[in-house]
Write a protein that holds these residues in place. Structure first.
Motif, PDB file in Angstrom:
ATOM      1  N   TYR A   6      24.349  27.416  49.532  1.00  0.00           N
ATOM      2  CA  TYR A   6      25.768  28.432  50.038  1.00  0.00           C
ATOM      3  C   TYR A   6      25.291  29.906  50.412  1.00  0.00           C
ATOM      4  N   ASP A   7      24.796  30.462  49.272  1.00  0.00           N
ATOM      5  CA  ASP A   7      24.597  31.819  49.347  1.00  0.00           C
ATOM      6  C   ASP A   7      23.308  32.158  50.351  1.00  0.00           C
ATOM      7  N   ILE A   8      22.530  31.548  50.294  1.00  0.00           N
ATOM      8  CA  ILE A   8      21.154  31.562  51.188  1.00  0.00           C
ATOM      9  C   ILE A   8      21.662  31.451  52.512  1.00  0.00           C
ATOM     10  N   SER A   9      22.485  30.631  52.887  1.00  0.00           N
ATOM     11  CA  SER A   9      22.872  30.269  54.401  1.00  0.00           C
ATOM     12  C   SER A   9      23.535  31.821  54.985  1.00  0.00           C
ATOM     13  N   GLN A  10      24.393  32.377  53.745  1.00  0.00           N
ATOM     14  CA  GLN A  10      25.087  33.523  54.461  1.00  0.00           C
ATOM     15  C   GLN A  10      24.123  34.899  54.435  1.00  0.00           C
ATOM     16  N   MET A  11      23.239  34.685  53.407  1.00  0.00           N
ATOM     17  CA  MET A  11      21.887  35.860  53.594  1.00  0.00           C
ATOM     18  C   MET A  11      21.303  35.811  54.657  1.00  0.00           C
ATOM     19  N   VAL A  12      21.066  34.721  55.430  1.00  0.00           N
ATOM     20  CA  VAL A  12      20.280  34.666  56.623  1.00  0.00           C
ATOM     21  C   VAL A  12      21.181  34.358  58.003  1.00  0.00           C
ATOM     22  N   GLY A  13      22.489  34.790  57.776  1.00  0.00           N
ATOM     23  CA  GLY A  13      23.481  34.963  58.799  1.00  0.00           C
ATOM     24  C   GLY A  13      24.184  33.840  59.274  1.00  0.00           C
ATOM     25  N   TYR A  14      24.259  32.602  58.626  1.00  0.00           N
ATOM     26  CA  TYR A  14      25.233  31.455  58.663  1.00  0.00           C
ATOM     27  C   TYR A  14      26.200  31.460  57.933  1.00  0.00           C
TER      28      TYR A  14
ATOM     29  N   TYR B  64      26.125  23.933  58.798  1.00  0.00           N
ATOM     30  CA  TYR B  64      25.377  24.356  60.210  1.00  0.00           C
ATOM     31  C   TYR B  64      24.075  24.633  59.675  1.00  0.00           C
ATOM     32  N   PHE B  65      23.688  25.753  58.670  1.00  0.00           N
ATOM     33  CA  PHE B  65      22.806  26.196  58.314  1.00  0.00           C
ATOM     34  C   PHE B  65      21.687  25.082  57.964  1.00  0.00           C
ATOM     35  N   SER B  66      22.223  23.950  56.984  1.00  0.00           N
ATOM     36  CA  SER B  66      21.435  23.067  56.797  1.00  0.00           C
ATOM     37  C   SER B  66      20.947  22.063  57.934  1.00  0.00           C
ATOM     38  N   LYS B  67      21.699  21.860  59.205  1.00  0.00           N
ATOM     39  CA  LYS B  67      21.523  21.193  60.162  1.00  0.00           C
ATOM     40  C   LYS B  67      20.313  21.864  60.859  1.00  0.00           C
ATOM     41  N   VAL B  68      20.455  23.135  61.067  1.00  0.00           N
ATOM     42  CA  VAL B  68      19.219  23.833  61.723  1.00  0.00           C
ATOM     43  C   VAL B  68      18.133  23.669  60.841  1.00  0.00           C
ATOM     44  N   PHE B  69      18.062  24.109  59.575  1.00  0.00           N
ATOM     45  CA  PHE B  69      16.944  24.010  58.547  1.00  0.00           C
ATOM     46  C   PHE B  69      16.314  22.862  58.972  1.00  0.00           C
ATOM     47  N   LYS B  70      17.072  21.738  58.896  1.00  0.00           N
ATOM     48  CA  LYS B  70      16.309  20.408  58.975  1.00  0.00           C
ATOM     49  C   LYS B  70      15.529  20.325  60.301  1.00  0.00           C
TER      50      LYS B  70
ATOM     51  N   VAL C 152      13.016  33.830  62.695  1.00  0.00           N
ATOM     52  CA  VAL C 152      13.121  34.680  61.593  1.00  0.00           C
ATOM     53  C   VAL C 152      14.234  34.283  60.360  1.00  0.00           C
ATOM     54  N   ARG C 153      15.127  33.789  60.810  1.00  0.00           N
ATOM     55  CA  ARG C 153      16.063  33.169  59.672  1.00  0.00           C
ATOM     56  C   ARG C 153      15.742  32.183  58.867  1.00  0.00           C
ATOM     57  N   MET C 154      15.061  31.174  59.581  1.00  0.00           N
ATOM     58  CA  MET C 154      14.211  30.116  58.647  1.00  0.00           C
ATOM     59  C   MET C 154      13.099  30.488  57.818  1.00  0.00           C
ATOM     60  N   GLU C 155      12.367  31.305  58.438  1.00  0.00           N
ATOM     61  CA  GLU C 155      11.326  32.031  57.388  1.00  0.00           C
ATOM     62  C   GLU C 155      11.899  32.617  56.175  1.00  0.00           C
ATOM     63  N   LYS C 156      12.842  33.463  56.291  1.00  0.00           N
ATOM     64  CA  LYS C 156      13.837  34.107  55.156  1.00  0.00           C
ATOM     65  C   LYS C 156      14.427  33.089  54.347  1.00  0.00           C
ATOM     66  N   ALA C 157      15.004  32.073  54.906  1.00  0.00           N
ATOM     67  CA  ALA C 157      15.546  31.080  53.939  1.00  0.00           C
ATOM     68  C   ALA C 157      14.425  30.371  53.227  1.00  0.00           C
ATOM     69  N   GLN C 158      13.530  30.102  53.822  1.00  0.00           N
ATOM     70  CA  GLN C 158      12.084  29.499  53.037  1.00  0.00           C
ATOM     71  C   GLN C 158      11.883  30.125  51.820  1.00  0.00           C
ATOM     72  N   GLY C 159      11.623  31.394  52.011  1.00  0.00           N
ATOM     73  CA  GLY C 159      11.344  32.480  51.071  1.00  0.00           C
ATOM     74  C   GLY C 159      12.309  32.407  49.922  1.00  0.00           C
ATOM     75  N   LEU C 160      13.576  32.552  50.208  1.00  0.00           N
ATOM     76  CA  LEU C 160      14.813  32.369  49.198  1.00  0.00           C
ATOM     77  C   LEU C 160      14.452  31.080  48.458  1.00  0.00           C
ATOM     78  N   LEU C 161      14.390  29.943  49.213  1.00  0.00           N
ATOM     79  CA  LEU C 161      14.676  28.680  48.491  1.00  0.00           C
ATOM     80  C   LEU C 161      13.457  28.685  47.567  1.00  0.00           C
ATOM     81  N   ARG C 162      12.248  29.031  48.022  1.00  0.00           N
ATOM     82  CA  ARG C 162      11.065  28.961  47.430  1.00  0.00           C
ATOM     83  C   ARG C 162      11.185  29.911  46.052  1.00  0.00           C
ATOM     84  N   ASP C 163      11.577  31.074  45.867  1.00  0.00           N
ATOM     85  CA  ASP C 163      11.182  32.160  45.266  1.00  0.00           C
ATOM     86  C   ASP C 163      12.723  32.383  44.223  1.00  0.00           C
ATOM     87  N   THR C 164      13.748  31.984  44.676  1.00  0.00           N
ATOM     88  CA  THR C 164      14.914  32.166  44.108  1.00  0.00           C
ATOM     89  C   THR C 164      15.692  30.869  43.519  1.00  0.00           C
TER      90      THR C 164
END
Length: 511
Positions: free
Chosen positions: A477-485, A490-496, A460-472
């Protein structure tokens, strides 16, 4: 999406030509009006929606630069495009310094004008998305802050974090928790109920009232009131209850004097909510009115509540009797034991009632007010133990009919995660929310979804993050906190690990 445009020119023929011979609708604009002077333009802006101003630089006895300068100070969100003669480039450069989007030379080339305004529409659309996402980002961070503080996810209170989010930290504070009934003729889906509650509050409450709202639970909504007396809160809530079309219970804490006290206030509002079941003629209960009835702290701890709910879920009456007798024997050895036992019996009935309301379709509860009266009539530990045994046996048929381990429960857990993914969610968080033992909840979730809780939360967090990266254009840094990290690293590590690329690489590929 259309943007609103006004055109300013003191030459009537030029004004009419720009207004009538350009197909503004085709390039994403709605014409809000035309003006010959700065005064007329400002009057239009006061009374009509305006996103863009197209103005000639030379107006009769005035300069379009004066208009652009005023707009940059008074209405900085409005974009401007300048029309200038060939000898007026110095003016145009000054207009650019005011933040003007572009300037076009007279006589205007319609192709160049269309090109400029098409590019401007794209910029405005991106700005609109960014503003919306930044607002959503701030709301998510505020809700996360309030929930973590109220539920003691983080034990330390940092005023600097609150101030960064624009949250007032001092003054008199009262917390109100609204709980929506999930059965009955006036219920609606919870998402709709919360939307209706927000709309009703904005309509009914005095605009001067200072309050903060946050989504705290699947079937609840919390509101923090600043500097309101109990009388004022009661008046507002009574007015709201009459206007609000849905069935809701309302619990109100006492007044506190610092945001650091949000956790005890949250507890008090929750206890008041529970005691709404004891009131037949009112769905609003103030903790101050019931604080002396029983002990201020819960006699049934979170751990014991989970143990009891596990027995309820397994429909094990013998285990329920064993647990309750064990606890009553333990409480009977302490000082003031009779009052501890009174509290235990009432809390057990509230726990059982909550369980059956959640998992027995059509269950409307029993008369807890009468049950409480029967409890306090018993004046010995032996009489209370016997009453409690009879009470549990009276629930046996209802407990056997309850269906706690069904797909609806898992769907509710998934919906809770989708609403609260930005917060610190753990198995224990969900266990407390859904009255299930963490081990059983984990087993149930995996059995019904084919994946464990952590994998689902990460998805769920990664899907939200992908939408934010794509559309905004928000920072990683802001997106990592928006999705709970908390940690962008660490967010970048999990995302990769999930997507095979870093957040930056993902954004670049989408472009």
């Amino acid at each position: 999406m259309s943007f609103h445009l006004i055109i300013v020119d003191d030459e009537e023929a030029a004004l009419r030509g720009l207004a009538e011979y350009i197909n503004w609708d085709a390039i994403g604009y709605a014409l809000s009006g035309t003006a010959h002077t700065i005064g007329e333009a400002m009057d239009l802006i006061e009374h009509e929606p305006v996103d863009v101003v197209l103005t000639d630089i030379q107006l009769e006895d005035e300069s379009g630069l004066d208009l652009v300068g005023r707009l940059s100070k008074e209405y900085p969100r409005i974009r401007c495009v300048i029309l200038s003669g060939h000898g007026e480039f110095e003016y145009a450069r000054q207009a650019i310094r005011y933040g003007t989007f572009d300037f076009l030379t007279k006589p205007v080339q319609f192709d160049a004008l269309r090109r400029t305004f098409t590019q401007l529409a794209q910029r405005l659309q991106q700005d609109s998305q960014d503003v919306g996402m930044k607002k959503e980002y701030t709301e998510l961070k505020r809700a996360r802050f309030f929930n973590n503080l109220a539920k003691e996810v983080h034990t330390s209170f940092d005023p600097a974090v609150a101030l960064d989010l624009g949250i007032q930290t001092t003054g008199s504070l009262s917390l109100v928790r609204f709980r929506f009934e999930t059965a009955g003729p006036r219920t609606v889906p919870l998402e709709g109920a919360k939307h209706k509650l927000r709309a009703a509050m904005e309509e009914q409450f005095d605009p001067a009232a200072h309050y903060e709202m946050f989504n705290n639970a699947l079937n609840e909504y919390a509101v923090l009131f600043y500097n309101c007396s109990e009388t004022a809160i009661e008046s507002m809530l009574t007015q709201l209850e009459k206007a609000f079309p849905l069935q809701v219970s309302i619990g109100v804490s006492r007044v506190f004097h610092s945001l650091a006290d949000l956790s005890p206030a949250y507890f008090e509002a929750g206890k008041a909510l529970d005691y709404c079941l004891l009131r037949k003629n009112s769905s609003i209960v103030f903790y101050a009115a019931i604080q002396d009835v029983l002990y201020k702290r819960n006699i049934i701890s979170d751990e014991l509540a989970l143990e009891l709910n596990k027995a309820f879920a397994q429909k094990d009456i013998h285990e329920l009797l064993t647990i309750t007798q064990r606890e009553m024997d333990r409480l009977n050895r302490g000082r003031d034991s009779i009052n501890y036992l009174y509290s235990f019996c009432v809390e057990l009935q509230l726990l059982a009632d909550h369980f059956l309301r959640s998992y027995l379709p059509g269950y409307t509860g029993h008369d807890i007010a009468e049950a409480t009266r029967q409890i306090v009539l018993r004046d010995s530990a032996e009489a209370l133990c016997e009453y409690n045994r009879a009470y549990i046996l009276s629930l046996e048929k209802s407990i056997q009919q309850a269906t706690p381990y069904v797909s609806d429960t898992v769907q509710s857990i998934q919906r809770y995660i989708q609403e609260h993914y930005a917060e610190d969610i753990s198995l224990q968080t969900l266990a407390n929310q859904f009255f299930l033992h963490p081990n059983y909840l984990s087993q149930l979730f995996t059995e019904k979804t084919g994946r464990n809780f952590i994998d689902y939360l990460t998805q769920v967090r990664m899907e939200k993050a992908q939408g934010l990266l794509r559309d905004t254009g928000l920072r990683v840094y802001d997106i990592s906190q928006m999705v709970g990290y908390e940690s962008p690293k660490y967010f970048s590590k999990v995302f990769k690990e999930v997507t095979g690329c870093t957040p930056k690489e993902y954004r670049d590929r989408q472009k």
